[in-house]
Design an enzyme around this catalytic site. Structure first.
Site, mmCIF file in Angstrom:
data_model
loop_
_atom_site.group_PDB
_atom_site.id
_atom_site.type_symbol
_atom_site.label_atom_id
_atom_site.label_comp_id
_atom_site.label_asym_id
_atom_site.label_seq_id
_atom_site.Cartn_x
_atom_site.Cartn_y
_atom_site.Cartn_z
ATOM 1 N N ASP A 81 0.863 -1.183 0.000
ATOM 2 C CA ASP A 81 0.000 0.000 0.000
ATOM 3 C C ASP A 81 0.899 1.233 0.000
ATOM 4 O OD1 ASP A 81 -2.218 1.566 0.107
ATOM 5 O OD2 ASP A 81 -2.920 0.889 2.055
ATOM 6 N N ARG A 91 4.364 2.817 2.940
ATOM 7 C CA ARG A 91 4.864 1.629 3.628
ATOM 8 C C ARG A 91 6.378 1.502 3.412
ATOM 9 N NH1 ARG A 91 0.654 2.557 5.533
ATOM 10 N NH2 ARG A 91 -1.293 1.398 5.263
ATOM 11 N N ARG A 119 -5.024 12.071 0.833
ATOM 12 C CA ARG A 119 -4.724 10.918 -0.017
ATOM 13 C C ARG A 119 -5.339 11.081 -1.406
ATOM 14 N NH1 ARG A 119 -7.017 6.020 3.282
ATOM 15 N NH2 ARG A 119 -5.852 4.785 1.739
ATOM 16 N N LYS A 136 -8.466 2.887 -6.203
ATOM 17 C CA LYS A 136 -9.299 2.612 -5.029
ATOM 18 C C LYS A 136 -9.974 3.903 -4.565
ATOM 19 C CE LYS A 136 -5.400 3.224 -1.844
ATOM 20 N NZ LYS A 136 -4.428 2.574 -0.973
ATOM 21 N N HIS A 137 -11.065 3.835 -3.803
ATOM 22 C CA HIS A 137 -11.768 2.682 -3.264
ATOM 23 C C HIS A 137 -13.139 2.676 -3.925
ATOM 24 C CE1 HIS A 137 -8.929 4.173 -0.201
ATOM 25 N NE2 HIS A 137 -8.773 2.922 0.166
ATOM 26 N N HIS A 143 -12.445 1.654 8.491
ATOM 27 C CA HIS A 143 -11.702 0.801 9.410
ATOM 28 C C HIS A 143 -12.518 0.534 10.670
ATOM 29 C CE1 HIS A 143 -8.299 2.358 6.995
ATOM 30 N NE2 HIS A 143 -7.738 1.210 7.291
ATOM 31 N N ASP A 161 -10.551 -4.234 -0.224
ATOM 32 C CA ASP A 161 -9.844 -3.565 0.860
ATOM 33 C C ASP A 161 -9.688 -4.596 1.982
ATOM 34 O OD1 ASP A 161 -8.603 -1.558 2.272
ATOM 35 O OD2 ASP A 161 -10.271 -0.145 2.145
#
Length: 491
Positions: free
Chosen positions: A73, A81, A143, A173-174, A186, A258
């Site tokens: 990601d 990451r 983002r 995404k998403h 989340h 996801d």
């Protein structure tokens, strides 16, 4: 079914999984599962030390399965990451959207792709194609490339072209769009209230552009869109995954979920059931491992998929189709030409971050006359951002001048911090203060005492506060360095 068919079903079930794991090298269970046919692996910040270590890790994975899909990601913005421990050297999507130079966006993505390819990454869960049209969005924000669908669309396409030119598969995404919500999936199920006409005019515009650009993968969103499906969240909705994305929009690549353990899905359906429902709805690959990164979870999901086929809850044809799409992406990744990283990439990232800066007072004088005191206001970051990822201005500024400062997560320490700034330039660093009443109140309180303070906004800019307001459009390491150089007069 005979034993051979059972083995084949297990192999197909393994093929559609993209689990995570703990450690800086593959554990024995993962090596064994790869040899048995596991289709992919997802890397997280916990698996990363540096690029050389990641390259060694991915080489070990390929020693067990040469065409394994290795996903990460890496949005190369606030969500990173590969640079989780140092901060991204790139400005991030919102900054690229603010610059609005698609050629630059393509170049940035191409450099990112070269970097990932050299580390053995084959699938990047990026770019974020969401239109961030709710300024209170807690999980998208910087983002996204912005709040305008056409701007987001042209930069989404440019990012995809650049990344895939470097031989790394992109993943938009998403789907069908996570920008118009104030809930983090989340934690709970976001609700998108837009009707179909509004979706066509906003959320779906960048995804159409992504498909037209030849994106290899699309990631589903764990949210409800009643105008498309009044019952099921998008990841588990055949109407959205198959009828809309496959049928109406014509996407023929890999659909990946996801993180299937995110609470928006797992709290209501459970990991195993959600996995089966996602595959039945049209998903081809299951991302798991952000929280459940162990062999038991991977085995449980494989067995649940096989049991669902036996029970008639998931057709063998649908599973075979999903496994075939995974294999097709793996083959594309193996065949895609790769180019070595360019040593000029770091300079490009910093240059782009400088271009993104917006200063509300064009006649403001820099560098500052004296070493500043910096007060950083710490927000509660969303779970997509690795908690170890550094951000802010104090650290890069202190490398250039003898700056001092403090980071506050509440208003409690503000009076002492202001006292420490007496006689020195004051810089107030915020990140989405419009989403945090305590931060807005603290900022206003500080400006009432020190109206000469410079405000640096490292999130999504709202109404500027202060006589001198600098917007970076993201909190990456490159953004912090760009502002630090401006204030210190030390390019």
């Amino acid at each position: 079914m005979d034993a051979r068919t059972g083995v084949e079903l297990g192999s197909m079930a393994d093929a559609v999984l993209q689990p995570g794991f703990v450690g800086k090298e593959p554990p024995p269970w993962l090596r064994r599962r790869l040899a048995e046919g596991l289709g992919g692996v997802a890397l997280f910040a916990r698996n990363v030390v540096d690029r050389d270590q990641v390259a060694a890790l991915t080489a070990a994975l390929r020693a067990e399965k040469p065409d394994v899909i290795v996903a990460i990601d890496e949005e190369a913005g606030d969500v990173t990451r590969i640079d989780a421990h140092t901060g991204s050297p790139w400005p991030g999507n919102l900054a690229l959207g603010a610059i609005d130079d698609p050629a630059l966006t393509r170049d940035v993505a191409c450099h990112i792709g070269r970097d990932l390819a050299a580390a053995g990454i084959t699938l990047d869960y990026a770019p974020d194609a969401d239109v961030n049209n709710d300024p209170n969005n807690p999980v998208i924000g910087s983002r996204a490339f912005g709040a305008e669908p056409d701007r987001v669309a042209r930069h989404t396409a440019a990012w995809i072209n650049g990344l895939q030119e470097a031989g790394v598969a992109a993943c938009a995404k998403h789907f069908p769009g996570h920008g118009n919500t104030s809930v983090d999936s989340h934690l709970d199920v976001p609700l998108i209230k837009a009707g179909r006409a509004e979706l066509d005019a906003l959320e779906l515009v960048p995804f159409r552009a992504a498909i037209a650009a030849g994106v290899q993968a699309v990631m589903s969103a764990h949210l409800r869109v009643p105008s498309l499906d009044p019952e099921m969240p998008a990841t588990l909705s055949r109407r959205i995954m198959t009828d809309l994305l496959r049928g109406e929009l014509g996407f023929d690549g890999l659909i990946v979920t996801d993180g299937i353990e995110m609470r928006a899905i797992s709290d209501r359906y459970g990991l195993a059931n959600a996995t089966v429902l996602a595959l039945a709805a049209g998903a081809d690959a299951i991302c798991v491992g952000g929280e459940h990164a162990d062999e038991e979870t991977a085995i449980m999901l494989r067995d649940a998929i096989v049991a669902a086929v036996h029970a008639g809850e998931l057709s063998e044809e649908r599973l075979a189709d999903a496994a075939a799409r995974v294999a097709r992406l793996a083959a594309w990744s193996v065949a895609a030409p790769k180019t070595a990283p360019d040593p000029r990439a770091a300079a490009l990232g910093l240059s782009a971050a400088r271009r993104a800066l917006r200063i509300s007072a064009p006649d403001a004088l820099f560098p500052l006359a004296d070493a500043p005191h910096v007060i950083e206001f710490q927000p509660q970051l969303n779970l997509a951002i690795a908690p170890e990822t550094p951000w802010g201005l104090l650290a890069p500024l202190a490398e250039l001048v003898p700056a001092t400062g403090v980071r506050l997560s509440s208003p409690d320490g503000l009076p002492d911090a202001l006292t420490a700034s007496i006689g020195r330039p004051l810089v107030l660093v915020v990140r989405d203060p419009h989403r945090y009443p305590w931060m807005t109140d603290s900022l206003k309180g500080a400006l009432s005492v020190r109206p000469d303070a410079i405000v640096v906004e490292m999130g999504v800019p709202a109404a500027p506060l202060g006589d001198v307001h600098i917007a970076t459009f993201g909190a990456t390491a490159a953004a912090g360095r760009a502002v630090a150089e401006l204030l210190a007069g030390r390019p």
